[in-house]
Design a protein around this motif. Structure first.
Motif, PDB file in Angstrom:
ATOM      1  N   GLU A  50       0.822  -1.206   0.000  1.00  0.00           N
ATOM      2  CA  GLU A  50       0.000   0.000   0.000  1.00  0.00           C
ATOM      3  C   GLU A  50       0.859   1.261   0.000  1.00  0.00           C
ATOM      4  OE1 GLU A  50      -2.987   0.109   2.983  1.00  0.00           O
ATOM      5  OE2 GLU A  50      -4.123  -1.562   2.153  1.00  0.00           O
ATOM      6  N   ALA A  51       1.905   1.262   0.832  1.00  0.00           N
ATOM      7  CA  ALA A  51       2.773   2.441   0.886  1.00  0.00           C
ATOM      8  C   ALA A  51       3.541   2.609  -0.414  1.00  0.00           C
ATOM      9  CB  ALA A  51       3.743   2.313   2.061  1.00  0.00           C
ATOM     10  N   ALA A  52       3.897   1.498  -1.056  1.00  0.00           N
ATOM     11  CA  ALA A  52       4.617   1.567  -2.330  1.00  0.00           C
ATOM     12  C   ALA A  52       3.731   2.181  -3.406  1.00  0.00           C
ATOM     13  CB  ALA A  52       5.089   0.181  -2.747  1.00  0.00           C
ATOM     14  N   ILE A  53       2.470   1.749  -3.454  1.00  0.00           N
ATOM     15  CA  ILE A  53       1.548   2.314  -4.438  1.00  0.00           C
ATOM     16  C   ILE A  53       1.273   3.780  -4.126  1.00  0.00           C
ATOM     17  CG2 ILE A  53      -0.787   2.205  -5.376  1.00  0.00           C
ATOM     18  CD1 ILE A  53      -0.744  -0.796  -4.932  1.00  0.00           C
ATOM     19  N   GLY A  54       0.952   4.062  -2.870  1.00  0.00           N
ATOM     20  CA  GLY A  54       0.617   5.424  -2.484  1.00  0.00           C
ATOM     21  C   GLY A  54       1.769   6.389  -2.624  1.00  0.00           C
ATOM     22  N   GLY A  55       3.000   5.901  -2.456  1.00  0.00           N
ATOM     23  CA  GLY A  55       4.165   6.766  -2.555  1.00  0.00           C
ATOM     24  C   GLY A  55       4.730   6.889  -3.950  1.00  0.00           C
ATOM     25  N   SER A  56       4.200   6.113  -4.879  1.00  0.00           N
ATOM     26  CA  SER A  56       4.710   6.146  -6.249  1.00  0.00           C
ATOM     27  C   SER A  56       4.049   7.241  -7.066  1.00  0.00           C
ATOM     28  CB  SER A  56       4.470   4.784  -6.929  1.00  0.00           C
ATOM     29  OG  SER A  56       3.084   4.571  -7.140  1.00  0.00           O
ATOM     30  N   TYR A  61      -0.932   9.548  -9.386  1.00  0.00           N
ATOM     31  CA  TYR A  61      -1.670   9.909 -10.605  1.00  0.00           C
ATOM     32  C   TYR A  61      -3.033   9.225 -10.614  1.00  0.00           C
ATOM     33  CZ  TYR A  61      -3.382   9.433 -15.351  1.00  0.00           C
ATOM     34  OH  TYR A  61      -4.208   9.414 -16.446  1.00  0.00           O
ATOM     35  N   VAL A  62      -3.071   7.936 -10.276  1.00  0.00           N
ATOM     36  CA  VAL A  62      -4.332   7.199 -10.266  1.00  0.00           C
ATOM     37  C   VAL A  62      -5.302   7.811  -9.266  1.00  0.00           C
ATOM     38  CG1 VAL A  62      -5.392   5.003  -9.561  1.00  0.00           C
ATOM     39  CG2 VAL A  62      -3.474   5.005 -11.150  1.00  0.00           C
ATOM     40  N   GLN A  63      -4.803   8.163  -8.104  1.00  0.00           N
ATOM     41  CA  GLN A  63      -5.657   8.790  -7.096  1.00  0.00           C
ATOM     42  C   GLN A  63      -6.249  10.091  -7.623  1.00  0.00           C
ATOM     43  OE1 GLN A  63      -3.680   9.729  -3.431  1.00  0.00           O
ATOM     44  NE2 GLN A  63      -5.553  10.257  -2.370  1.00  0.00           N
ATOM     45  N   SER A  64      -5.418  10.903  -8.292  1.00  0.00           N
ATOM     46  CA  SER A  64      -5.881  12.171  -8.831  1.00  0.00           C
ATOM     47  C   SER A  64      -6.894  11.959  -9.957  1.00  0.00           C
ATOM     48  CB  SER A  64      -4.679  12.972  -9.359  1.00  0.00           C
ATOM     49  OG  SER A  64      -5.095  14.163  -9.991  1.00  0.00           O
ATOM     50  N   ARG A  65      -6.633  10.977 -10.810  1.00  0.00           N
ATOM     51  CA  ARG A  65      -7.532  10.699 -11.928  1.00  0.00           C
ATOM     52  C   ARG A  65      -8.884  10.173 -11.430  1.00  0.00           C
ATOM     53  NH1 ARG A  65     -10.223  11.876 -16.106  1.00  0.00           N
ATOM     54  NH2 ARG A  65     -10.690  10.192 -17.552  1.00  0.00           N
ATOM     55  N   LEU A  66      -8.854   9.313 -10.425  1.00  0.00           N
ATOM     56  CA  LEU A  66     -10.095   8.794  -9.860  1.00  0.00           C
ATOM     57  C   LEU A  66     -10.926   9.919  -9.242  1.00  0.00           C
ATOM     58  CD1 LEU A  66      -8.820   5.495  -8.209  1.00  0.00           C
ATOM     59  CD2 LEU A  66     -10.446   5.654 -10.095  1.00  0.00           C
ATOM     60  N   GLN A  67     -10.265  10.849  -8.588  1.00  0.00           N
ATOM     61  CA  GLN A  67     -10.971  11.988  -8.017  1.00  0.00           C
ATOM     62  C   GLN A  67     -11.598  12.839  -9.116  1.00  0.00           C
ATOM     63  OE1 GLN A  67     -11.537  12.932  -4.579  1.00  0.00           O
ATOM     64  NE2 GLN A  67     -12.997  14.079  -5.821  1.00  0.00           N
ATOM     65  N   THR A 180      11.090   3.376  -6.102  1.00  0.00           N
ATOM     66  CA  THR A 180      12.034   3.917  -7.081  1.00  0.00           C
ATOM     67  C   THR A 180      11.957   3.149  -8.389  1.00  0.00           C
ATOM     68  OG1 THR A 180      13.556   4.685  -5.353  1.00  0.00           O
ATOM     69  CG2 THR A 180      14.466   4.379  -7.558  1.00  0.00           C
ATOM     70  N   ALA A 181      11.900   1.829  -8.283  1.00  0.00           N
ATOM     71  CA  ALA A 181      11.820   0.993  -9.486  1.00  0.00           C
ATOM     72  C   ALA A 181      10.506   1.225 -10.231  1.00  0.00           C
ATOM     73  CB  ALA A 181      11.951  -0.478  -9.104  1.00  0.00           C
ATOM     74  N   LEU A 182       9.410   1.374  -9.480  1.00  0.00           N
ATOM     75  CA  LEU A 182       8.106   1.600 -10.108  1.00  0.00           C
ATOM     76  C   LEU A 182       8.069   2.958 -10.794  1.00  0.00           C
ATOM     77  CD1 LEU A 182       5.257   0.498 -10.574  1.00  0.00           C
ATOM     78  CD2 LEU A 182       4.585   1.486  -8.375  1.00  0.00           C
ATOM     79  N   ASN A 183       8.634   3.968 -10.158  1.00  0.00           N
ATOM     80  CA  ASN A 183       8.685   5.306 -10.766  1.00  0.00           C
ATOM     81  C   ASN A 183       9.484   5.295 -12.063  1.00  0.00           C
ATOM     82  OD1 ASN A 183       7.158   6.408  -8.726  1.00  0.00           O
ATOM     83  ND2 ASN A 183       8.902   7.271  -7.615  1.00  0.00           N
ATOM     84  N   GLY A 184      10.498   4.447 -12.127  1.00  0.00           N
ATOM     85  CA  GLY A 184      11.313   4.348 -13.334  1.00  0.00           C
ATOM     86  C   GLY A 184      10.634   3.571 -14.447  1.00  0.00           C
ATOM     87  N   LYS A 185       9.602   2.809 -14.092  1.00  0.00           N
ATOM     88  CA  LYS A 185       8.914   1.973 -15.084  1.00  0.00           C
ATOM     89  C   LYS A 185       7.679   2.637 -15.658  1.00  0.00           C
ATOM     90  CE  LYS A 185       6.870  -2.642 -15.635  1.00  0.00           C
ATOM     91  NZ  LYS A 185       6.488  -3.906 -14.948  1.00  0.00           N
ATOM     92  N   ILE A 186       6.865   3.261 -14.800  1.00  0.00           N
ATOM     93  CA  ILE A 186       5.604   3.846 -15.257  1.00  0.00           C
ATOM     94  C   ILE A 186       5.208   4.982 -14.315  1.00  0.00           C
ATOM     95  CG2 ILE A 186       4.243   2.164 -13.932  1.00  0.00           C
ATOM     96  CD1 ILE A 186       2.127   2.269 -16.154  1.00  0.00           C
ATOM     97  N   THR A 187       4.693   6.052 -14.889  1.00  0.00           N
ATOM     98  CA  THR A 187       4.259   7.187 -14.068  1.00  0.00           C
ATOM     99  C   THR A 187       2.771   7.461 -14.226  1.00  0.00           C
ATOM    100  OG1 THR A 187       4.850   8.750 -15.828  1.00  0.00           O
ATOM    101  CG2 THR A 187       6.529   8.296 -14.148  1.00  0.00           C
ATOM    102  N   GLN A 188       2.168   7.006 -15.330  1.00  0.00           N
ATOM    103  CA  GLN A 188       0.729   7.165 -15.506  1.00  0.00           C
ATOM    104  C   GLN A 188       0.256   6.286 -16.659  1.00  0.00           C
ATOM    105  OE1 GLN A 188       0.738  11.490 -16.418  1.00  0.00           O
ATOM    106  NE2 GLN A 188      -0.095  10.970 -18.399  1.00  0.00           N
TER     107      GLN A 188
END
Length: 206
Positions: A50-56, A61-67, A180-188
């Motif tokens: 959860e922290a990995a998703i929320g901190g990525s 972006y997903v949270q903002s788009r859902l809102q 860090t690895a997730l940010n390097g793979k996909i941002t949105q």
């Protein structure tokens, strides 16, 4: 005639407000007494999905788009709610000038509109839940191989869920490396509200 709030966090709120939750937990941790940890256990790693998703970046972006999608849905429903409310007031205002049959007919027509509005509200709420579930699932799919990669890089022999532990030595926490690895793979990634009414129509025609 109002429906439940459709904000990012209404359904399965933990997945939608991960970043906010992480921030709240961080503030709580900062206010809590400092804990002296024992030595890190070799080969034992901990991680919070959860922290990995929320901190990525992609999680935020997903949270903002859902809102954003939720706001659009609420605007759509609010417009219909206002129209129904205005019609109800108009019927009551004109009651003295209407015959009983005409009054009953307008009230019955209004009830049909109200019922349809309530069905749409329930449908939109389900659509938001499915949209959220699919978006979070997509992040999970992107993150899964990265967790294995970090696991091997850190030479872990055991990976525990940090959220299920009361305390753990931060030196064993590989969550930052996964972020860090997730940010390097996909941002949105592009996604829109799921249309369950269209899916149901398609299933009926097949």
């Amino acid at each position: 005639m109002t429906m439940k709030p459709l904000a990012a966090g209404a359904a399965a709120a933990a997945a939608l407000s991960l970043a906010a939750s992480s921030a709240a937990l961080a503030q709580t941790a900062a206010a809590a007494p400092q804990v002296s940890h024992g030595a890190a256990v070799p080969g034992v790693c901990v991680m919070s999905v959860e922290a990995a998703i929320g901190g990525s970046t992609v999680g935020q972006y997903v949270q903002s788009r859902l809102q954003q999608i939720s706001t659009q849905v609420e605007a759509e429903l609010k417009a219909e709610e206002t129209a129904i409310s205005n019609e109800a007031k108009a019927i009551e205002t004109a009651r003295s000038t209407l015959s009983q049959d005409a009054f009953d007919k307008r009230r019955a027509d209004l009830q049909v509109r109200l019922n349809a509005y309530q069905r749409k509200g329930a449908l939109r709420e389900r659509e938001m839940a499915v949209t959220q579930q699919k978006a979070i699932s997509r992040i999970g799919q992107e993150m899964e191989p990265l967790i294995r990669q970090v696991y091997q890089q850190k030479q872990c022999s055991l990976l525990l869920n940090r959220d299920a532990l009361l305390l753990a030595n931060p030196a064993m926490d590989v969550t930052p490396q996964v972020v860090t690895a997730l940010n390097g793979k996909i941002t949105q990634f592009a996604f829109d509200r799921e249309r369950l009414d269209q899916a149901a129509s398609g299933a009926q025609t097949n």
